[in-house]
Design a protein around this motif. Structure first.
Motif, PDB file in Angstrom:
ATOM      1  N   LEU A 143       0.833  -1.315   0.007  1.00 32.77           N
ATOM      2  CA  LEU A 143       0.004  -0.093  -0.173  1.00 32.77           C
ATOM      3  C   LEU A 143       0.824   1.369   0.163  1.00 32.77           C
ATOM      4  O   LEU A 143       0.657   2.156  -0.609  1.00 32.77           O
ATOM      5  CB  LEU A 143      -0.941  -0.099   1.219  1.00 32.77           C
ATOM      6  N   LEU A 144       1.811   1.299   0.897  1.00 34.41           N
ATOM      7  CA  LEU A 144       2.910   2.434   0.922  1.00 34.41           C
ATOM      8  C   LEU A 144       3.407   2.521  -0.462  1.00 34.41           C
ATOM      9  O   LEU A 144       3.937   3.773  -0.781  1.00 34.41           O
ATOM     10  CB  LEU A 144       3.694   2.438   2.149  1.00 34.41           C
ATOM     11  N   LEU A 145       4.310   1.319  -0.675  1.00 39.65           N
ATOM     12  CA  LEU A 145       4.897   1.567  -2.063  1.00 39.65           C
ATOM     13  C   LEU A 145       4.049   1.709  -3.213  1.00 39.65           C
ATOM     14  O   LEU A 145       4.566   2.547  -4.206  1.00 39.65           O
ATOM     15  CB  LEU A 145       5.592  -0.026  -2.150  1.00 39.65           C
ATOM     16  N   ASP A 146       2.777   1.391  -3.369  1.00 38.54           N
ATOM     17  CA  ASP A 146       2.049   1.967  -4.551  1.00 38.54           C
ATOM     18  C   ASP A 146       1.417   3.491  -4.406  1.00 38.54           C
ATOM     19  O   ASP A 146       1.188   3.831  -5.437  1.00 38.54           O
ATOM     20  CB  ASP A 146       0.798   0.911  -4.564  1.00 38.54           C
ATOM     21  N   ALA A 147       1.562   3.870  -3.445  1.00 40.01           N
ATOM     22  CA  ALA A 147       1.322   5.230  -3.327  1.00 40.01           C
ATOM     23  C   ALA A 147       2.163   6.233  -4.018  1.00 40.01           C
ATOM     24  O   ALA A 147       3.505   6.120  -3.823  1.00 40.01           O
ATOM     25  CB  ALA A 147       1.081   5.842  -1.682  1.00 40.01           C
ATOM     26  N   PRO A 148       1.809   7.234  -5.124  1.00 34.69           N
ATOM     27  CA  PRO A 148       2.656   8.085  -5.741  1.00 34.69           C
ATOM     28  C   PRO A 148       3.244   9.064  -4.839  1.00 34.69           C
ATOM     29  O   PRO A 148       2.901   9.384  -3.856  1.00 34.69           O
ATOM     30  CB  PRO A 148       1.627   8.730  -6.706  1.00 34.69           C
ATOM     31  N   LEU A 149       4.555   9.302  -5.395  1.00 37.14           N
ATOM     32  CA  LEU A 149       5.401  10.169  -4.566  1.00 37.14           C
ATOM     33  C   LEU A 149       5.067  11.626  -4.432  1.00 37.14           C
ATOM     34  O   LEU A 149       5.179  12.548  -3.600  1.00 37.14           O
ATOM     35  CB  LEU A 149       6.858  10.313  -4.844  1.00 37.14           C
ATOM     36  N   ASP A 150       4.068  11.959  -5.656  1.00 35.88           N
ATOM     37  CA  ASP A 150       3.637  13.342  -5.970  1.00 35.88           C
ATOM     38  C   ASP A 150       2.160  13.354  -5.685  1.00 35.88           C
ATOM     39  O   ASP A 150       1.644  14.487  -5.919  1.00 35.88           O
ATOM     40  CB  ASP A 150       3.888  13.738  -7.380  1.00 35.88           C
ATOM     41  N   ALA A 151       1.848  12.828  -4.860  1.00 33.55           N
ATOM     42  CA  ALA A 151       0.567  12.813  -4.257  1.00 33.55           C
ATOM     43  C   ALA A 151       0.330  13.848  -3.389  1.00 33.55           C
ATOM     44  O   ALA A 151       0.967  14.479  -2.717  1.00 33.55           O
ATOM     45  CB  ALA A 151       0.036  11.561  -3.235  1.00 33.55           C
ATOM     46  N   PRO A 152      -0.681  14.927  -3.580  1.00 37.76           N
ATOM     47  CA  PRO A 152      -0.957  16.033  -2.748  1.00 37.76           C
ATOM     48  C   PRO A 152      -1.174  15.765  -1.181  1.00 37.76           C
ATOM     49  O   PRO A 152      -1.602  14.683  -1.009  1.00 37.76           O
ATOM     50  CB  PRO A 152      -2.068  16.818  -3.442  1.00 37.76           C
ATOM     51  N   PRO A 153      -0.518  16.769  -0.571  1.00 36.92           N
ATOM     52  CA  PRO A 153      -0.717  16.350   0.857  1.00 36.92           C
ATOM     53  C   PRO A 153      -2.069  16.610   1.096  1.00 36.92           C
ATOM     54  O   PRO A 153      -2.838  17.341   0.769  1.00 36.92           O
ATOM     55  CB  PRO A 153       0.329  17.577   1.528  1.00 36.92           C
ATOM     56  N   ARG A 154      -2.472  15.737   2.388  1.00 41.06           N
ATOM     57  CA  ARG A 154      -3.599  15.801   3.047  1.00 41.06           C
ATOM     58  C   ARG A 154      -3.879  16.954   3.969  1.00 41.06           C
ATOM     59  O   ARG A 154      -2.975  17.260   4.474  1.00 41.06           O
ATOM     60  CB  ARG A 154      -3.926  14.378   3.848  1.00 41.06           C
ATOM     61  N   SER A 155      -5.075  17.790   3.516  1.00 43.62           N
ATOM     62  CA  SER A 155      -5.171  18.820   4.516  1.00 43.62           C
ATOM     63  C   SER A 155      -5.561  18.480   5.947  1.00 43.62           C
ATOM     64  O   SER A 155      -6.258  17.513   5.968  1.00 43.62           O
ATOM     65  CB  SER A 155      -5.973  19.975   3.749  1.00 43.62           C
TER      66      SER A 155
END
Length: 166
Positions: A143-155
């Motif tokens: 799950l962590l590895l599949d998350a894109p590096l450029d995902a917008p930060p969660r507010s």
């Protein structure tokens, strides 16, 4: 309420575990004359060839997560050691296809056995390689590895009021 973490952060623990694993693999594979990075390339190529694929250096770089230039350097070193062949790709003159030599297949097989035994020892605190706890850890890591590096930060979540627009 303080936002300071109590104890090491997950990022620090992942980094430490990654470092521990790399060092352990380097030590375990030293008798075979391989580094962890070389093993990653050989084992990945071994698996891809067993599935009927003859990957390019670029495809192998994408598969392993290693930089293409680093894969090229590793491939040249492994070619010099007689473990793999680099041949021009007939479909793309800029690409190089990789394949294991017979010695490379044998070395990759031995290295895979060594690292699986090492992994089982490393996972002993969770019950070993084939346990429910290890499967759960594997799912979380994927799950962590599949998350894109450029995902917008969660507010930060803000309480909503009855008068706010939706």
């Amino acid at each position: 309420m303080s936002t300071e973490p109590k104890g090491p952060t997950p990022g620090y623990l992942v980094w430490r575990l990654s470092t521990k694993w790399r060092v352990a693999v380097d030590r375990a594979l030293a008798p075979l004359g391989l580094t962890h990075a070389q093993y990653t390339l050989l084992a990945s190529l071994y698996g891809m060839q067993r599935s009927g694929h003859s990957p390019s250096q670029r495809r192998l770089a994408d598969h392993t997560g290693l930089e293409p230039l680093y894969v090229s350097k590793l491939a040249r070193t492994l070619e010099s050691a007689g473990l793999l062949r680099r041949t021009p790709d007939p479909a793309d003159t800029r690409a190089v296809q990789l394949s294991l030599t017979p010695e490379g297949r044998e070395t990759a097989g031995r290295a895979i056995t060594v690292t699986h035994e090492l992994l089982d020892r490393l996972l002993a605190p969770l019950g070993g390689l084939h346990t429910e706890r290890t499967e759960a850890l594997t799912r979380e890591l994927r799950l962590l590895l599949d998350a894109p590096l450029d995902a917008p930060p969660r507010s930060p979540t803000r309480p909503t009021s009855a008068s706010s627009e939706e």
